[in-house]
Enzyme design. Structure first.
Site, PDB file in Angstrom:
ATOM      1  CD1 TRP A   8       7.326   6.576  -2.889  1.00 43.66           C
ATOM      2  CD2 TRP A   8       6.818   6.966  -5.047  1.00 43.66           C
ATOM      3  NE1 TRP A   8       8.498   6.610  -3.611  1.00 43.66           N
ATOM      4  CE2 TRP A   8       8.224   6.843  -4.925  1.00 43.66           C
ATOM      5  CE3 TRP A   8       6.263   7.199  -6.299  1.00 43.66           C
ATOM      6  CZ2 TRP A   8       9.079   6.965  -6.023  1.00 43.66           C
ATOM      7  CZ3 TRP A   8       7.107   7.319  -7.384  1.00 43.66           C
ATOM      8  CH2 TRP A   8       8.497   7.206  -7.239  1.00 43.66           C
TER       9      TRP A   8
ATOM     10  CG  ASP B  56      -2.103   0.923   1.083  1.00 44.82           C
ATOM     11  OD1 ASP B  56      -2.354   1.409  -0.047  1.00 44.82           O
ATOM     12  OD2 ASP B  56      -2.776   1.183   2.100  1.00 44.82           O
TER      13      ASP B  56
ATOM     14  CG  ASN C 215      -7.876  -1.852  -5.142  1.00 40.22           C
ATOM     15  OD1 ASN C 215      -6.916  -2.604  -4.949  1.00 40.22           O
ATOM     16  ND2 ASN C 215      -8.169  -0.868  -4.291  1.00 40.22           N
ATOM     17  CD1 TRP C 216     -12.947  -5.655  -9.087  1.00 38.39           C
ATOM     18  CD2 TRP C 216     -12.155  -4.756 -10.976  1.00 38.39           C
ATOM     19  NE1 TRP C 216     -12.245  -6.627  -9.771  1.00 38.39           N
ATOM     20  CE2 TRP C 216     -11.759  -6.116 -10.925  1.00 38.39           C
ATOM     21  CE3 TRP C 216     -11.781  -3.990 -12.085  1.00 38.39           C
ATOM     22  CZ2 TRP C 216     -11.004  -6.723 -11.928  1.00 38.39           C
ATOM     23  CZ3 TRP C 216     -11.016  -4.594 -13.081  1.00 38.39           C
ATOM     24  CH2 TRP C 216     -10.636  -5.927 -12.993  1.00 38.39           C
TER      25      TRP C 216
ATOM     26  NE  ARG D 132      -7.677   0.832   5.478  1.00 41.23           N
ATOM     27  CZ  ARG D 132      -7.554   2.138   5.664  1.00 41.23           C
ATOM     28  NH1 ARG D 132      -7.815   2.667   6.850  1.00 41.23           N
ATOM     29  NH2 ARG D 132      -7.174   2.922   4.668  1.00 41.23           N
TER      30      ARG D 132
HETATM   31  C1  IPE Z   1      -5.407  -2.668  -0.203  1.00 39.53           C
HETATM   32  O1  IPE Z   1      -5.058  -1.337  -0.398  1.00 39.53           O
HETATM   33  C2  IPE Z   1      -5.380  -3.392  -1.511  1.00 39.53           C
HETATM   34  C3  IPE Z   1      -4.064  -3.541  -2.127  1.00 39.53           C
HETATM   35  C4  IPE Z   1      -2.929  -3.204  -1.604  1.00 39.53           C
HETATM   36  C5  IPE Z   1      -4.078  -4.140  -3.426  1.00 39.53           C
HETATM   37  P1  IPE Z   1      -6.177  -0.196  -0.509  1.00 39.53           P
HETATM   38  O2  IPE Z   1      -5.446   1.076  -0.626  1.00 39.53           O
HETATM   39  O3  IPE Z   1      -7.115  -0.529  -1.595  1.00 39.53           O
HETATM   40  O4  IPE Z   1      -6.917  -0.350   0.880  1.00 39.53           O
HETATM   41  P2  IPE Z   1      -7.786   0.703   1.699  1.00 39.53           P
HETATM   42  O5  IPE Z   1      -8.829   1.218   0.762  1.00 39.53           O
HETATM   43  O6  IPE Z   1      -6.857   1.776   2.163  1.00 39.53           O
HETATM   44  O7  IPE Z   1      -8.337  -0.085   2.848  1.00 39.53           O
HETATM   45  C1  IPE Z   2      -1.570   0.282  -3.366  1.00 42.20           C
HETATM   46  O1  IPE Z   2      -1.361   1.647  -3.424  1.00 42.20           O
HETATM   47  C2  IPE Z   2      -1.781  -0.315  -4.738  1.00 42.20           C
HETATM   48  C3  IPE Z   2      -3.163  -0.709  -5.022  1.00 42.20           C
HETATM   49  C4  IPE Z   2      -4.149  -0.678  -4.181  1.00 42.20           C
HETATM   50  C5  IPE Z   2      -3.436  -1.172  -6.355  1.00 42.20           C
HETATM   51  P1  IPE Z   2      -2.564   2.681  -3.412  1.00 42.20           P
HETATM   52  O2  IPE Z   2      -2.947   2.962  -4.835  1.00 42.20           O
HETATM   53  O3  IPE Z   2      -3.661   2.203  -2.544  1.00 42.20           O
HETATM   54  O4  IPE Z   2      -1.863   3.956  -2.788  1.00 42.20           O
HETATM   55  P2  IPE Z   2      -2.462   4.945  -1.716  1.00 42.20           P
HETATM   56  O5  IPE Z   2      -2.950   4.118  -0.572  1.00 42.20           O
HETATM   57  O6  IPE Z   2      -3.576   5.696  -2.397  1.00 42.20           O
HETATM   58  O7  IPE Z   2      -1.311   5.818  -1.340  1.00 42.20           O
HETATM   59 MG    MG Z   3      -4.065   2.449  -0.574  1.00 49.36          MG
END
Ligand code: IPE
Ligand code: IPE
Ligand code: MG
Length: 261
Positions: A37, A32, A80-81, A206
């Site tokens: 970043w 995450d 994430n979808w 989490r």
């Molecule tokens: C969890 O990260 C899923 C992945 C790392 C692929 P998210 O960024 O989607 O999680 P939340 O929304 O902060 O819980």
């Molecule tokens: C994790 O990074 C990668 C995926 C969930 C695909 P994020 O895209 O969730 O990055 P933040 O949490 O918004 O910084």
């Molecule tokens: Mg994230």
């Protein structure tokens, strides 16, 4: 084909593993912080995902060198979808690029590639590429690299419950035959041992619907480091931290017959 990985490689003498006397067998990572970043650098989020792919390479390479037999990376969740279509498309394109670039390295290092999650929701080209990589690496036996894609722990459990109900309906099993162990055999991840260590980067504390069933007794390691910054040294620190943990699994130090209160 459960738990048949032999990570000890003949060339392992070249790497100093004296610091890793009690390695986890299965490491799972919630990668995450890619977006933050990028935002910190005034870059589009997709650049964060690209940088994150480099961290994936680093962690896979280190895991293989350190003889960790199972590595599972949460790359894209079911939830994430709901992100903007452009970001989702960019992630799918990166995934295809990653497989194309890494397939030879996986074969050279005998790394079996596998995917858990609702793969039927993935674009057809990604679906096919995954199948190709799984097929081509199916005989590899030094490490299993699993990507959780379109993954939801709850959905995985629901799907397993449905499959069990179907077997009951067909008369193959009765409801009383169900046990925690048998239920595990209905999960997508049935071939993986439960994770010993779960790492989450970016400071979020989490689980975000990752491997809910499997992490019952997993040690958790949270770090504020954003995933693209997660270095080999950070990974080593997480493993050192893991080695300090006392895993009790509900026991005290005494045996059942000792009777000390
Ligand atoms: C969890 O990260 C899923 C992945 C790392 C692929 P998210 O960024 O989607 O999680 P939340 O929304 O902060 O819980
Ligand atoms: C994790 O990074 C990668 C995926 C969930 C695909 P994020 O895209 O969730 O990055 P933040 O949490 O918004 O910084
Ligand atoms: Mg994230």
């Amino acid at each position: 084909m459960k738990h048949t990985i032999n990570a000890e490689s003949p060339d392992s003498e070249k790497v100093d593993l004296s610091w890793l006397s009690n390695p986890p067998r299965h490491v799972a990572v919630i990668m995450d912080g890619n977006g933050r970043w990028a935002t910190k650098r005034h870059l589009p989020r997709v650049m964060g995902h690209r940088a994150g792919a480099e961290s994936v390479r680093r962690v896979v390479t280190a895991s293989r060198q350190w003889n960790i037999p199972y590595l599972t990376l949460y790359a894209f969740s079911w939830e994430n979808w709901t992100r903007p279509r452009l970001e989702v498309n960019a992630l799918m394109a990166l995934l295809e690029e990653f497989i194309d670039q890494e397939i030879q390295t996986m074969l050279n290092n005998s790394i079996r590639f596998s995917v858990v999650g609702a793969r039927e929701r993935l674009p057809e080209s990604v679906f096919k590429k995954i199948r190709m990589a799984e097929d081509r690496t199916s005989a590899c036996d030094r490490m299993v690299l699993t990507l959780a894609l379109s993954y939801s722990g709850r959905e995985e459990i629901v799907k397993a419950a449905t499959a069990f109900a179907r077997d009951v309906q067909k008369g193959i099993l009765s409801p009383e035959d169900l046990s925690a162990e048998r239920f595990s055999d209905y999960l997508d991840s049935r071939d993986l041992p439960p994770p010993d260590l779960l790492i989450r980067t970016s400071g979020e504390v989490r689980v975000s619907n990752f491997l809910l069933w499997q992490i019952a007794y997993t040690e958790l390691h949270f770090t504020r480091t954003l995933w693209p910054d997660f270095s080999e040294e950070d990974y080593r620190r997480a493993l050192m931290d893991y080695q300090e943990r006392v895993r009790r699994f509900g026991r005290t130090g005494a045996t059942p017959d000792e009777g000390a209160i």
